[in-house]
Design an enzyme around this catalytic site. Structure first.
Site, PDB file in Angstrom:
ATOM      1  N   LYS A  79       6.232   6.011 -14.564  1.00  0.00           N
ATOM      2  CA  LYS A  79       6.394   5.068 -15.669  1.00  0.00           C
ATOM      3  C   LYS A  79       7.749   5.321 -16.359  1.00  0.00           C
ATOM      4  O   LYS A  79       8.465   6.258 -16.029  1.00  0.00           O
ATOM      5  CB  LYS A  79       5.222   5.174 -16.635  1.00  0.00           C
ATOM      6  CG  LYS A  79       3.864   4.990 -15.941  1.00  0.00           C
ATOM      7  CD  LYS A  79       3.742   3.644 -15.201  1.00  0.00           C
ATOM      8  CE  LYS A  79       2.674   3.643 -14.112  1.00  0.00           C
ATOM      9  NZ  LYS A  79       1.315   3.617 -14.575  1.00  0.00           N
TER      10      LYS A  79
HETATM   11  C1  LIG Z   1      -0.111   3.499 -14.137  1.00  0.00           C
HETATM   12  C2  LIG Z   1      -0.934   2.375 -14.598  1.00  0.00           C
HETATM   13  C3  LIG Z   1      -2.144   2.573 -15.280  1.00  0.00           C
HETATM   14  C4  LIG Z   1      -2.800   3.918 -15.423  1.00  0.00           C
HETATM   15  O1  LIG Z   1      -1.983   4.901 -15.941  1.00  0.00           O
HETATM   16  P1  LIG Z   1      -2.331   6.458 -15.767  1.00  0.00           P
HETATM   17  O2  LIG Z   1      -1.594   7.111 -16.885  1.00  0.00           O
HETATM   18  O3  LIG Z   1      -1.824   6.855 -14.404  1.00  0.00           O
HETATM   19  O4  LIG Z   1      -3.798   6.634 -15.875  1.00  0.00           O
HETATM   20  C5  LIG Z   1      -2.798   1.453 -15.756  1.00  0.00           C
HETATM   21  N1  LIG Z   1      -2.307   0.217 -15.573  1.00  0.00           N
HETATM   22  C6  LIG Z   1      -1.167  -0.010 -14.907  1.00  0.00           C
HETATM   23  C7  LIG Z   1      -0.656  -1.406 -14.743  1.00  0.00           C
HETATM   24  C8  LIG Z   1      -0.448   1.054 -14.381  1.00  0.00           C
HETATM   25  O5  LIG Z   1       0.668   0.805 -13.684  1.00  0.00           O
END
Ligand SMILES: *Cc1c(COP(=O)(O)O)cnc(C)c1O
Length: 378
Positions: A187
């Site tokens: 992210k």
């Molecule tokens: C990465 C992601 C999540 C979940 O995030 P985590 O921190 O890995 O649990 C949820 N929604 C989207 C669209 C994502 O890309």
């Protein structure tokens, strides 16, 4: 031609500088390593960044989404509307509360939840809308909240990919209902693993805080009571310390992403073998860049194209598979139910994009990508 001494370029990579590493090490040396002062500081910094709204940090965005749903009282018998093409966590978080995720198609241009389809999917059981701001391009909040208000629905914005995004100058997370962020290493900023919720009011932040940590409240006599079925999804201080220094560089990271994406557009815009994602405006935080392959004109499959790029030292990803065609969520669904979601899921290819890439790196990716597409088309 194999990439002999060129470094491998993954599709995503966190940016960690030596200061961040030292700060994490210092947090370890302090011997207060789980949730404590760094989490409080990180939550405050996130709150400051989002207009002073209440924030709580979590061990992941997946956990945060589940807590958000429980906080607003979603449970068995309820329905939550989710886009058919987003990350698996969105469907799982709803299902783990006992509620049913109801899928709707996405817009073919923005790849965000189609709000007309969402409106048609509303039933008396619908409790909430849970759209994803896809790849960092915000779903139009005026249309989203008009729909929610009209049907008296709560909204949980999945902004896992959209920290640093804004809509007409207003940061995603600084307004609206509950907003969820992810700090997974792929992210835009990372805490290794981690997530956060922004709340419309402190009352719900307190409910979420209890759900995050065993359902505990502290009593005046120094003992503890358990008031709800809590779980354990708190963020450790070590992670929060990293989050603080990452957040300090967020705007810079987003700016670099814009520059790199600008080059992708220059190089690939006219390419007949792929179609580029929605360009948006400077409110896009560009968590990832994923063209759709024109597979109907190509002899090679997406897998073959990915393998060839890998041999050339270029990593690619798929974001994401269609939820309604997975084994867990496929019951009652068929190919063709959500044609835009399916077309995107079947042809999307995520190319490398992260702040430590250079423009020559993007050119290298484009050179190989164009070559591989031409080969596949001939
Ligand atoms: C990465 C992601 C999540 C979940 O995030 P985590 O921190 O890995 O649990 C949820 N929604 C989207 C669209 C994502 O890309």
């Amino acid at each position: 031609m194999p990439a002999h001494n060129l470094p491998f370029l993954p599709f995503a990579r966190p940016t960690l500088d030596e200061t961040m590493i030292t700060e994490v090490a210092d947090t370890l040396r302090s011997l207060w390593i789980t949730s404590g002062p760094q989490v409080i500081a990180f939550e405050r910094a996130l709150s400051d960044y989002h207009g002073g709204r209440p924030v709580r940090a979590f061990s992941s965005a997946t956990a945060a989404l589940e807590v958000a749903l429980l906080t607003i009282g979603v449970g068995p018998g309820d329905e939550v509307i989710v886009p058919a093409q987003t990350f698996f966590a969105c469907a799982n978080a709803v299902a783990r509360t006992g509620a049913t995720p109801v899928f709707v198609d996405v817009d073919p241009i923005t790849r965000n939840m189609d709000l007309n389809a969402a409106e048609r999917a509303v039933t008396p059981r619908t409790r909430a809308l849970m759209p994803t701001h896809f790849a960092g391009w915000p779903l139009d909040p005026s249309a989203l909240y008009a729909l929610a208000q009209h049907h008296q629905l709560r909204v949980i914005e999945d902004a896992a990919l959209a920290i640093g995004s804004h809509w007409q100058g207003q940061r995603i997370g600084s307004f609206g209902d509950i907003v969820s962020f992810s700090f997974h290493p792929n992210k835009t900023i990372t805490t290794i693993e981690g997530g956060a919720l922004v709340f419309p009011d402190e009352r719900e932040a307190v409910i979420a805080e209890r759900l995050r940590f065993h359902g505990i409240v502290r009593l005046p006599d120094g003992t503890r009571d358990v008031v709800v079925t809590g779980g354990k999804s708190n963020l450790p201080d070590v992670n929060a310390r990293l989050g603080l220094s990452q957040l300090a560089r967020l705007d810079e990271f987003v700016q670099i992403r814009h520059t790199l994406v600008g080059r992708y557009f220059e190089r690939l815009q006219e390419n007949p073998h792929c179609s580029l994602p929605c360009r948006g405006d400077d409110g896009h935080s560009w968590n990832f860049f994923a063209p759709l392959l024109a597979l109907e004109k190509l002899r090679h499959s997406r897998k073959q194209i990915m393998d060839t790029l890998h041999q050339h030292g270029i990593g690619t990803g798929i974001s994401y598979e269609a939820l309604h065609l997975t084994t867990r969520y496929g019951t009652g669904h068929h190919p063709g139910d959500f044609p835009h979601a399916e077309r995107i899921a079947n042809s999307t290819l995520t190319l490398p994009l992260y702040p430590t890439l250079t423009l020559p790196d993007i050119d290298r990716v484009c050179d190989r990508f164009i070559e591989v597409l031409e080969e596949a088309a001939s």
